[in-house]
Scaffold this motif. Structure first.
Motif, PDB file in Angstrom:
ATOM      1  N   THR A  77     -23.355 -17.719  17.972  1.00  0.00           N
ATOM      2  CA  THR A  77     -22.303 -16.838  18.503  1.00  0.00           C
ATOM      3  C   THR A  77     -22.379 -16.800  20.027  1.00  0.00           C
ATOM      4  O   THR A  77     -21.370 -16.966  20.726  1.00  0.00           O
ATOM      5  N   ALA A  78     -23.566 -16.590  20.566  1.00  0.00           N
ATOM      6  CA  ALA A  78     -23.743 -16.543  22.019  1.00  0.00           C
ATOM      7  C   ALA A  78     -23.455 -17.897  22.654  1.00  0.00           C
ATOM      8  O   ALA A  78     -22.850 -17.975  23.736  1.00  0.00           O
ATOM      9  N   TYR A  79     -23.872 -18.966  21.990  1.00  0.00           N
ATOM     10  CA  TYR A  79     -23.661 -20.312  22.534  1.00  0.00           C
ATOM     11  C   TYR A  79     -22.168 -20.617  22.692  1.00  0.00           C
ATOM     12  O   TYR A  79     -21.732 -21.129  23.737  1.00  0.00           O
ATOM     13  N   VAL A  80     -21.375 -20.284  21.670  1.00  0.00           N
ATOM     14  CA  VAL A  80     -19.937 -20.542  21.741  1.00  0.00           C
ATOM     15  C   VAL A  80     -19.290 -19.702  22.832  1.00  0.00           C
ATOM     16  O   VAL A  80     -18.457 -20.187  23.610  1.00  0.00           O
ATOM     17  N   VAL A  81     -19.670 -18.428  22.927  1.00  0.00           N
ATOM     18  CA  VAL A  81     -19.104 -17.564  23.968  1.00  0.00           C
ATOM     19  C   VAL A  81     -19.403 -18.120  25.356  1.00  0.00           C
ATOM     20  O   VAL A  81     -18.526 -18.183  26.229  1.00  0.00           O
ATOM     21  N   LEU A  82     -20.636 -18.549  25.579  1.00  0.00           N
ATOM     22  CA  LEU A  82     -21.010 -19.050  26.906  1.00  0.00           C
ATOM     23  C   LEU A  82     -20.362 -20.400  27.206  1.00  0.00           C
ATOM     24  O   LEU A  82     -20.128 -20.726  28.370  1.00  0.00           O
ATOM     25  N   LYS A  83     -20.102 -21.197  26.189  1.00  0.00           N
ATOM     26  CA  LYS A  83     -19.384 -22.438  26.408  1.00  0.00           C
ATOM     27  C   LYS A  83     -17.938 -22.166  26.806  1.00  0.00           C
ATOM     28  O   LYS A  83     -17.358 -22.860  27.643  1.00  0.00           O
ATOM     29  N   ASP A  84     -17.353 -21.132  26.172  1.00  0.00           N
ATOM     30  CA  ASP A  84     -15.963 -20.774  26.483  1.00  0.00           C
ATOM     31  C   ASP A  84     -15.845 -19.969  27.768  1.00  0.00           C
ATOM     32  O   ASP A  84     -14.843 -20.074  28.482  1.00  0.00           O
ATOM     33  N   HIS A  85     -16.852 -19.153  28.054  1.00  0.00           N
ATOM     34  CA  HIS A  85     -16.811 -18.261  29.218  1.00  0.00           C
ATOM     35  C   HIS A  85     -18.145 -18.346  29.966  1.00  0.00           C
ATOM     36  O   HIS A  85     -18.966 -17.422  29.918  1.00  0.00           O
ATOM     37  N   PRO A  86     -18.414 -19.467  30.647  1.00  0.00           N
ATOM     38  CA  PRO A  86     -19.706 -19.639  31.318  1.00  0.00           C
ATOM     39  C   PRO A  86     -19.917 -18.625  32.429  1.00  0.00           C
ATOM     40  O   PRO A  86     -18.960 -18.184  33.091  1.00  0.00           O
ATOM     41  N   LEU A  87     -21.155 -18.241  32.628  1.00  0.00           N
ATOM     42  CA  LEU A  87     -21.539 -17.294  33.676  1.00  0.00           C
ATOM     43  C   LEU A  87     -22.487 -17.977  34.651  1.00  0.00           C
ATOM     44  O   LEU A  87     -23.491 -18.562  34.239  1.00  0.00           O
ATOM     45  N   GLY A  88     -22.162 -17.893  35.930  1.00  0.00           N
ATOM     46  CA  GLY A  88     -23.036 -18.429  36.952  1.00  0.00           C
ATOM     47  C   GLY A  88     -24.184 -17.480  37.234  1.00  0.00           C
ATOM     48  O   GLY A  88     -24.233 -16.354  36.721  1.00  0.00           O
ATOM     49  N   PRO A  89     -25.142 -17.911  38.063  1.00  0.00           N
ATOM     50  CA  PRO A  89     -26.291 -17.055  38.398  1.00  0.00           C
ATOM     51  C   PRO A  89     -25.846 -15.722  39.001  1.00  0.00           C
ATOM     52  O   PRO A  89     -25.052 -15.682  39.936  1.00  0.00           O
ATOM     53  N   GLY A  90     -26.324 -14.622  38.415  1.00  0.00           N
ATOM     54  CA  GLY A  90     -26.006 -13.290  38.924  1.00  0.00           C
ATOM     55  C   GLY A  90     -24.655 -12.757  38.512  1.00  0.00           C
ATOM     56  O   GLY A  90     -24.337 -11.597  38.787  1.00  0.00           O
ATOM     57  N   ALA A  91     -23.834 -13.562  37.826  1.00  0.00           N
ATOM     58  CA  ALA A  91     -22.497 -13.110  37.418  1.00  0.00           C
ATOM     59  C   ALA A  91     -22.598 -12.205  36.192  1.00  0.00           C
ATOM     60  O   ALA A  91     -23.451 -12.400  35.327  1.00  0.00           O
ATOM     61  N   THR A  92     -21.710 -11.233  36.121  1.00  0.00           N
ATOM     62  CA  THR A  92     -21.686 -10.310  34.984  1.00  0.00           C
ATOM     63  C   THR A  92     -20.527 -10.582  34.042  1.00  0.00           C
ATOM     64  O   THR A  92     -20.556 -10.154  32.885  1.00  0.00           O
ATOM     65  N   GLY A  93     -19.507 -11.295  34.521  1.00  0.00           N
ATOM     66  CA  GLY A  93     -18.369 -11.615  33.680  1.00  0.00           C
ATOM     67  C   GLY A  93     -17.374 -10.474  33.592  1.00  0.00           C
ATOM     68  O   GLY A  93     -17.603  -9.374  34.118  1.00  0.00           O
ATOM     69  N   PRO A  94     -16.268 -10.704  32.905  1.00  0.00           N
ATOM     70  CA  PRO A  94     -15.218  -9.680  32.791  1.00  0.00           C
ATOM     71  C   PRO A  94     -15.636  -8.520  31.897  1.00  0.00           C
ATOM     72  O   PRO A  94     -16.567  -8.626  31.095  1.00  0.00           O
ATOM     73  N   ALA A  95     -14.906  -7.393  32.054  1.00  0.00           N
ATOM     74  CA  ALA A  95     -15.137  -6.229  31.195  1.00  0.00           C
ATOM     75  C   ALA A  95     -14.452  -6.448  29.848  1.00  0.00           C
ATOM     76  O   ALA A  95     -13.319  -6.933  29.769  1.00  0.00           O
ATOM     77  N   ILE A  96     -15.172  -6.109  28.774  1.00  0.00           N
ATOM     78  CA  ILE A  96     -14.651  -6.298  27.415  1.00  0.00           C
ATOM     79  C   ILE A  96     -14.530  -4.916  26.766  1.00  0.00           C
ATOM     80  O   ILE A  96     -15.545  -4.264  26.486  1.00  0.00           O
ATOM     81  N   PRO A  97     -13.308  -4.442  26.517  1.00  0.00           N
ATOM     82  CA  PRO A  97     -13.141  -3.108  25.919  1.00  0.00           C
ATOM     83  C   PRO A  97     -13.654  -3.063  24.480  1.00  0.00           C
ATOM     84  O   PRO A  97     -13.509  -4.026  23.716  1.00  0.00           O
ATOM     85  N   VAL A  98     -14.272  -1.969  24.120  1.00  0.00           N
ATOM     86  CA  VAL A  98     -14.707  -1.770  22.741  1.00  0.00           C
ATOM     87  C   VAL A  98     -13.468  -1.501  21.885  1.00  0.00           C
ATOM     88  O   VAL A  98     -12.713  -0.560  22.131  1.00  0.00           O
ATOM     89  N   THR A  99     -13.254  -2.330  20.871  1.00  0.00           N
ATOM     90  CA  THR A  99     -12.059  -2.238  20.044  1.00  0.00           C
ATOM     91  C   THR A  99     -12.305  -1.359  18.822  1.00  0.00           C
ATOM     92  O   THR A  99     -13.440  -0.983  18.505  1.00  0.00           O
ATOM     93  N   ALA A 100     -11.220  -1.097  18.106  1.00  0.00           N
ATOM     94  CA  ALA A 100     -11.324  -0.306  16.874  1.00  0.00           C
ATOM     95  C   ALA A 100     -12.170  -1.062  15.839  1.00  0.00           C
ATOM     96  O   ALA A 100     -12.954  -0.442  15.097  1.00  0.00           O
ATOM     97  N   ASP A 101     -12.043  -2.386  15.791  1.00  0.00           N
ATOM     98  CA  ASP A 101     -12.848  -3.165  14.847  1.00  0.00           C
ATOM     99  C   ASP A 101     -14.333  -3.074  15.186  1.00  0.00           C
ATOM    100  O   ASP A 101     -15.192  -3.022  14.287  1.00  0.00           O
ATOM    101  N   THR A 102     -14.635  -3.034  16.471  1.00  0.00           N
ATOM    102  CA  THR A 102     -16.035  -2.906  16.891  1.00  0.00           C
ATOM    103  C   THR A 102     -16.581  -1.534  16.500  1.00  0.00           C
ATOM    104  O   THR A 102     -17.711  -1.424  15.994  1.00  0.00           O
TER     105      THR A 102
END
Length: 430
Positions: A118-143
């Motif tokens: 799961t983590a591998y696919v996410v990072l392949k789709d949305h790579p993070l550089g050194p020190g990057a935090t990435g976009p904010a992901i809202p907690v959904t009703a499904d979550t």
């Protein structure tokens, strides 16, 4: 009266014949005298032509006769490792190869190790550089629903709240450190729109990595249909640890998230016997499971081993998996040794010539590699076109040792000088 003059001038016929008969003999003798020097001159000319042709013929080049094989082998008996007596396990040293495997090679449930993919696919789709935090992901009703269900059924979840957002790095930390099933749902829906679509991407990634015995049916591993083998999981672990963000997260012993607060890693082996990750997993179907990586410096070289222990069905399944991994890592590192690729006195081959001259070829300097007794590493010898005259130290070729995609080159050189052919050989060769 007799005429004396006339009688004195007369010659008899026989006398005349004798006088005339000397001229042809002298002509034949003179011809013979000329034939000898002409013949000698012609012979010298022929010999000269033949010698010239022999001298100007191309000199055949020397050829290399190798004395090395197509592999580098470390002498000794293979180590006996403390494999678990139940379930299955495998262990690999990166750059060298497998230290072995035990148990069934059939796919088995892998519980929360699923989250590595799961983590591998996410990072392949949305790579993070050194020190990057990435976009904010809202907690959904499904979550939120996954969190509430997880609490009720005693799953591994991370506390979330309505209106909360987690950055990509925070969500990955919640997925991998406290192993939140609900966070797996959050990341899957953010990445692919639905968990169903994301699972399809997980299986596509498995296929691209060559995980032929791996199949996923969910994003968290709660479903026992998410299955793999120890050997496949090692490949997955190596790929995931190749992502700097992933390897940095799984090396953390704890993390603090906005709503959930301080959370601890279930990998209690972190920091012991060189273990730097990767992921634990346990449930009734899978038993105790642990995909791990360990590192140690041996002979000034950093050595990395990756292993998997699956199916530990005991009263303390996670503890059993962790202890088995720790014992395997300790024994594997203890068995490793540093050896030169080519021994100092090893004959690697000879240069041989048609005129009988020969010279040994050796490696004046050889890098060292780390391995264990009994292991063999593939090698390939490349030799270029050899000159007819070889000086001491002339580079003859390269022995290329393949360490799992990382190559070590050992230069082979002539250990002495090799002169060209003699004049006699050049003139008399056939």
């Amino acid at each position: 009266m007799v005429n004396r003059r006339s009688s004195s001038t007369r010659r008899s016929p026989s006398h005349a014949r004798q006088r005339n008969s000397g001229s042809p003999a002298r002509s034949a003798g003179g011809a013979r005298r000329w034939l000898i020097p002409v013949g000698l001159a012609l012979l010298v000319a022929i010999v000269g032509v033949v010698a010239g042709l022999q001298w100007t013929r191309p000199i055949p080049r020397p050829f290399f006769r190798p004395a090395v094989t197509t592999s580098v082998h470390i002498l000794g008996k293979s180590p006996s490792l403390p494999w678990p007596t139940t379930g299955s396990a495998a262990l690999t040293m990166e750059g060298v190869g497998s230290l072995g495997q035990v148990g069934s090679t059939q796919p088995v449930p892998i519980a929360s190790i699923t989250k590595v993919m799961t983590a591998y696919v996410v990072l392949k789709d949305h790579p993070l550089g050194p020190g990057a935090t990435g976009p904010a992901i809202p907690v959904t009703a499904d979550t939120l629903a996954a969190y509430q269900t997880g609490l009720a059924t005693q799953q591994s979840v991370v506390k979330v709240a309505a209106g909360e957002s987690l950055t990509e790095i925070e969500a990955l930390e919640g997925l991998l450190i406290p192993s939140g099933n609900d966070i797996a749902t959050l990341l899957a829906e953010w990445d692919a729109g639905s968990t169903t679509t994301f699972v399809a991407k997980m299986n596509t990634a498995a296929e691209s990595l060559g995980l032929t015995s791996t199949h996923f049916t969910d994003v968290s591993g709660l479903d026992p249909g998410s299955m793999s083998t120890a050997v496949d999981l090692i490949r997955l672990g190596q790929a995931a640890m190749g992502e700097p963000t992933f390897s940095q997260i799984v090396s953390m012993g704890e993390v603090t998230l906005p709503v959930a607060g301080l959370l601890y890693n279930f990998d209690y082996d972190l920091g012991h016997d060189g273990i730097v990750g990767i992921k634990t997993g346990t449930d009734a179907a899978a038993g105790g499971c642990f995909l791990f990586e360990a590192q140690r410096t041996i002979g000034a070289q950093k050595v990395t081993i990756v292993g998997a222990v699956l199916g530990q069905q005991t009263s303390s399944p996670i503890t059993a998996a962790l202890h088995s991994a720790e014992a395997l890592a300790t024994a594997a590192f203890a068995a490793m040794t540093t050896v030169p690729v080519v021994a100092a006195d090893q004959l690697d081959g000879r240069i041989v010539t048609p005129w009988g001259a020969t010279v040994a070829v050796r490696a004046p300097r050889s890098p060292s590699i780390v391995g264990w007794p009994g292991v063999s590493m593939p090698a390939r010898l490349s030799v270029g076109r050899l000159p007819s005259v070889v000086r001491r130290g002339t580079r003859i070729g390269v022995l290329d040792v393949d360490l799992g995609g990382r190559h070590i080159d050992v230069v082979l050189r002539a250990s002495g000088s090799l002169s060209g052919p003699s004049a006699i050989w050049r003139l008399t060769r056939t």
